[in-house]
Enzyme design. Structure first.
Site, PDB file in Angstrom:
ATOM      1  N   GLU A   6       8.432 -27.490  31.340  1.00 48.67           N
ATOM      2  CA  GLU A   6       9.730 -27.754  30.711  1.00 48.67           C
ATOM      3  C   GLU A   6      10.774 -27.919  31.807  1.00 48.67           C
ATOM      4  O   GLU A   6      10.691 -27.290  32.862  1.00 48.67           O
ATOM      5  CB  GLU A   6      10.160 -26.562  29.838  1.00 48.67           C
ATOM      6  N   SER A  40      14.170 -32.735  27.115  1.00 50.91           N
ATOM      7  CA  SER A  40      13.784 -31.587  26.310  1.00 50.91           C
ATOM      8  C   SER A  40      12.317 -31.647  25.955  1.00 50.91           C
ATOM      9  O   SER A  40      11.778 -32.704  25.668  1.00 50.91           O
ATOM     10  CB  SER A  40      14.631 -31.560  25.032  1.00 50.91           C
ATOM     11  N   CYS A  41      11.660 -30.514  26.006  1.00 45.36           N
ATOM     12  CA  CYS A  41      10.253 -30.387  25.616  1.00 45.36           C
ATOM     13  C   CYS A  41      10.087 -29.038  24.928  1.00 45.36           C
ATOM     14  O   CYS A  41      10.962 -28.175  24.997  1.00 45.36           O
ATOM     15  CB  CYS A  41       9.322 -30.454  26.829  1.00 45.36           C
ATOM     16  N   ASP A  42       8.933 -28.866  24.290  1.00 44.20           N
ATOM     17  CA  ASP A  42       8.626 -27.585  23.663  1.00 44.20           C
ATOM     18  C   ASP A  42       7.149 -27.286  23.854  1.00 44.20           C
ATOM     19  O   ASP A  42       6.300 -28.155  23.620  1.00 44.20           O
ATOM     20  CB  ASP A  42       8.951 -27.615  22.165  1.00 44.20           C
TER      21      ASP A  42
END
Length: 466
Positions: free
Chosen positions: A141, A54-56
């Site tokens: 992402e 997960s990334c943002d």
């Protein structure tokens, strides 16, 4: 709209099914064979790969930003024992016909590449996020889509981040670089330093001084949305619905051929290409995406570098991640002034957990001082990533700052008062840097005096830890 390859005049639609020599050959199959392979993947996908990390990514453009600046931010959430380094590569010219070794495959090199600063997992060639000297920033992402992840080695999404920065002098040009390379070489390959299969598709946020682009991919297919003002964030899910600014020329016909879209109603990319049974991590990403959107909206009209850093440090939303085997291993915030006479400033932690790290500013200059203390050791041909079969061993990739930061984290946990006292001093250093940057952008301090600020900040941080 028709898009062209970089340095080519052929529409992408004319090369849709080109497959390089090292590709799996999937896209050379007749359509009915592709359907059979996709059916197999749907039945066995849970055994073939795990859910993506997960990334943002975040961007604020005026009037979302307080000042006449574009603000970019990203948290890179990766396996918790993975080391992320910050490296600088100068602009370069390359002989005609030369090749480039990416993480897994070789591709033709271009004649000119721009200077880049990258925050990257130390074991691979590409990058999780970075910037170039033309004022372009890119982050990626991981996502799952209805398109299967094709087995075999190709370009990683992280390779595409670096290639877009090295070859693109604007967000749009970088986007065409990425989509062109996606057409030619595909995306795929092992995405973590481990023999256990782990691969995914990618979405990207590409930003320059004037605009931002969200690029979402499904195999070699893609769709893009232009963002001209306000705030926007992306997470581990497809977010482009009907507001499509550019797309792969075969996108809709492929969706119809798969039975995912009837061709009659409005084409909603997220709805059409999102998996029917998304992995649990993608479902959790919805909460993080909504939390990020809420935080951006709370600060809409007042976003600054400090605000973006506070968003990346936010733990209740899950944006500052620490969950199971994954955590935020590196963070980046960039300030891109609309005034082209002013330099862009790129802040990196080069250490895990932004809530217990400090952001240090990098400014492109003609002769930047090498910052070797955030660069990991190199192992050449004996690197387990390069030897076949890959990932049969592990090496110590920790750089000096990473090691010192680990010791500081241990002190924060075992001796909280002592650890927090050191961290408070370092946060003061960060605030001082932000004040100097603000003064420089306001014309109070010459920009050339801040060219070695990243080196000075890293050196100071290590000394405090010691």
């Amino acid at each position: 709209m028709s898009c062209l390859w970089p340095d080519e005049t052929r529409p992408l639609s004319t090369v849709l099914w080109i497959s390089p020599s090292r590709d799996s050959g999937f896209y050379n199959l007749p359509l009915f064979s592709q359907l059979a392979v996709r059916s197999f993947h749907r039945k066995h996908k849970h055994r073939m790969a795990q859910a993506p990390v997960s990334c943002d990514c975040f961007v604020s453009l005026p009037p979302g930003s307080r000042d006449d600046q574009v603000i970019f931010g990203k948290n890179s959430d990766r396996p918790r024992d993975e080391v992320q380094e910050v490296v600088y590569h100068p602009a370069a010219s390359h002989p005609p016909g030369s090749t480039l070794e990416c993480t897994y495959i070789q591709i033709p090199q271009v004649e000119k590449t721009y200077a880049v600063v990258l925050s990257k997992p130390a074991w691979l060639w590409g990058a999780e996020m970075g910037a170039n000297d033309q004022g372009v920033c890119i982050g990626n992402e991981a996502v799952w889509t209805r398109e299967p992840v094709v087995p075999g080695e190709a370009l990683l999404g992280m390779d595409l981040v670096r290639l877009g920065l090295e070859r693109g002098d604007s967000a749009w040009v970088a986007l065409t670089v990425i989509t062109g390379l996606l057409e030619q070489h595909g995306q795929g390959g092992q995405c973590k330093e481990d023999p256990e299969p782990f691969s995914y598709h990618n979405t990207f946020l590409l930003v320059d001084r004037n605009e931002a682009w969200v690029l979402e991919t499904a195999g070699r297919l893609w769709v893009a949305q232009k963002v001209s003002e306000g705030v926007k964030n992306i997470s581990n899910q497809l977010t482009i619905q009907t507001e499509i600014s550019a797309e792969h020329p075969e996108l809709r016909s492929m969706a119809k051929a798969q039975g995912w879209w009837d061709g009659q109603g409005e084409f909603n990319f997220s709805q059409v290409f999102s998996p029917e049974n998304p992995p649990a991590r993608m479902e959790l990403a919805k909460k993080r995406y909504n939390g990020g959107t809420e935080l951006l909206q709370q600060h809409d009209g007042t976003v600054t570098a400090e605000v973006m850093m506070s968003i990346l440090r936010d733990k209740p939303s899950g944006i500052c991640m620490d969950s199971g085997g994954f955590c935020t291993t590196g963070s980046m915030v960039s300030v891109l002034p609309r005034d082209t006479s002013l330099p862009c400033i790129h802040f990196f932690t080069a250490t895990p957990d932004p809530s217990r790290s400090i952001f240090k500013p990098f400014i492109f200059s003609d002769c930047p001082t090498p910052v070797l203390r955030v660069v990991s050791p190199q192992f050449g041909p004996n690197d387990p990533v390069r030897k076949q079969p890959r990932f049969q061993g592990r090496v110590d990739r920790r750089h000096d700052l990473y090691k010192a930061h680990q010791v500081a984290l241990s002190i924060m946990e075992t001796k909280p008062n002592e650890g927090l006292a050191v961290y408070d001093i370092l946060r003061d250093l960060e605030s001082q840097c932000l004040s100097e940057i603000s003064a420089m952008l306001g014309g109070e301090i010459p920009g050339d005096e801040l060219g070695d600020l990243f080196f000075d900040c890293v050196d100071t941080e290590i000394k405090f830890y010691q």
